[in-house]
Motif scaffolding. Structure first.
Motif, short mmCIF file in Angstrom:
data_model
loop_
_atom_site.label_atom_id
_atom_site.label_comp_id
_atom_site.label_asym_id
_atom_site.label_seq_id
_atom_site.Cartn_x
_atom_site.Cartn_y
_atom_site.Cartn_z
N LYS A 185 0.82 -1.18 0.00
CA LYS A 185 0.02 0.06 -0.15
C LYS A 185 0.86 1.33 0.15
O LYS A 185 0.44 2.22 -0.79
CB LYS A 185 -1.03 -0.12 1.24
N VAL A 186 1.91 1.38 0.98
CA VAL A 186 2.72 2.51 0.81
C VAL A 186 3.54 2.49 -0.52
O VAL A 186 3.68 3.62 -1.05
CB VAL A 186 3.96 2.29 1.90
N ALA A 187 4.08 1.52 -1.22
CA ALA A 187 4.95 1.57 -2.37
C ALA A 187 3.64 1.94 -3.39
O ALA A 187 4.16 2.91 -4.13
CB ALA A 187 4.94 0.04 -2.85
N LYS A 188 2.32 1.74 -3.45
CA LYS A 188 1.48 2.29 -4.36
C LYS A 188 1.13 3.64 -4.14
O LYS A 188 1.06 4.50 -5.16
CB LYS A 188 0.09 1.39 -4.19
N LYS A 189 0.89 4.08 -3.00
CA LYS A 189 0.88 5.60 -2.72
C LYS A 189 1.98 6.36 -3.08
O LYS A 189 2.08 7.57 -3.79
CB LYS A 189 0.71 5.77 -1.14
N GLU A 190 3.30 5.91 -3.09
CA GLU A 190 4.43 6.62 -3.37
C GLU A 190 4.60 6.62 -4.93
O GLU A 190 4.91 7.75 -5.44
CB GLU A 190 5.88 5.63 -2.83
N ALA A 191 4.30 5.71 -5.62
CA ALA A 191 4.22 5.55 -7.07
C ALA A 191 3.12 6.46 -7.56
O ALA A 191 3.39 7.43 -8.48
CB ALA A 191 3.82 4.24 -7.42
#
Length: 99
Positions: free
Chosen positions: A21-27
Motif C-alpha cells: 500500500k505504501v509503495a502504491k501511494k509513493e508511485a
C-alpha cells in the motif's frame, strides 16, 4: 493462528499488505509530481503571402442565435403541443357560448 518464533503468522501477511500500500501511494505521488509531457500537435503554418483557411464559426456565419427549447426544435412535437393548446382553448369557448 499459530505462533512461529514468538510472532503470529498473520503479522507477515499484514506487513506485506502494508508495504504494498505504501509503495502504491509513493508511485501515485511521483506520477502526480512529474506528469508525462503532452504531445503538442502543431497546426498548419501559414506561409507569408498566403491566406489562412476560415474557421467553422466564420463559415457558418450564424451570429447570435437565441436559445430554443427542445419542443421547438422538433416540429412534430411543436405542432402536437400547439394542437393540444388549441383544443383546450376551443373547449373553454364552447362553454362560454352555451349560456
Amino acid at each position: 493462528r499459530q505462533r512461529v518464533g514468538g510472532e503470529m503468522e498473520d503479522d507477515d501477511f499484514y506487513e506485506q499488505v502494508k508495504r504494498a500500500k505504501v509503495a502504491k501511494k509513493e508511485a501515485k505521488r511521483k506520477a502526480q509530481e512529474a506528469p508525462e509531457e503532452m504531445e503538442y500537435v502543431q497546426q498548419e503554418m501559414v506561409v507569408d503571402g498566403e491566406k489562412r483557411v476560415a474557421g467553422n464559426t466564420i463559415v457558418k456565419n450564424r451570429g447570435l442565435v437565441p436559445h430554443r427549447s427542445r419542443d421547438k426544435k422538433n416540429p412534430r412535437v411543436k405542432h402536437r403541443k400547439k394542437f393540444e393548446k388549441a383544443k383546450i382553448k376551443e373547449r373553454t369557448t364552447f362553454f362560454g357560448k352555451q349560456s
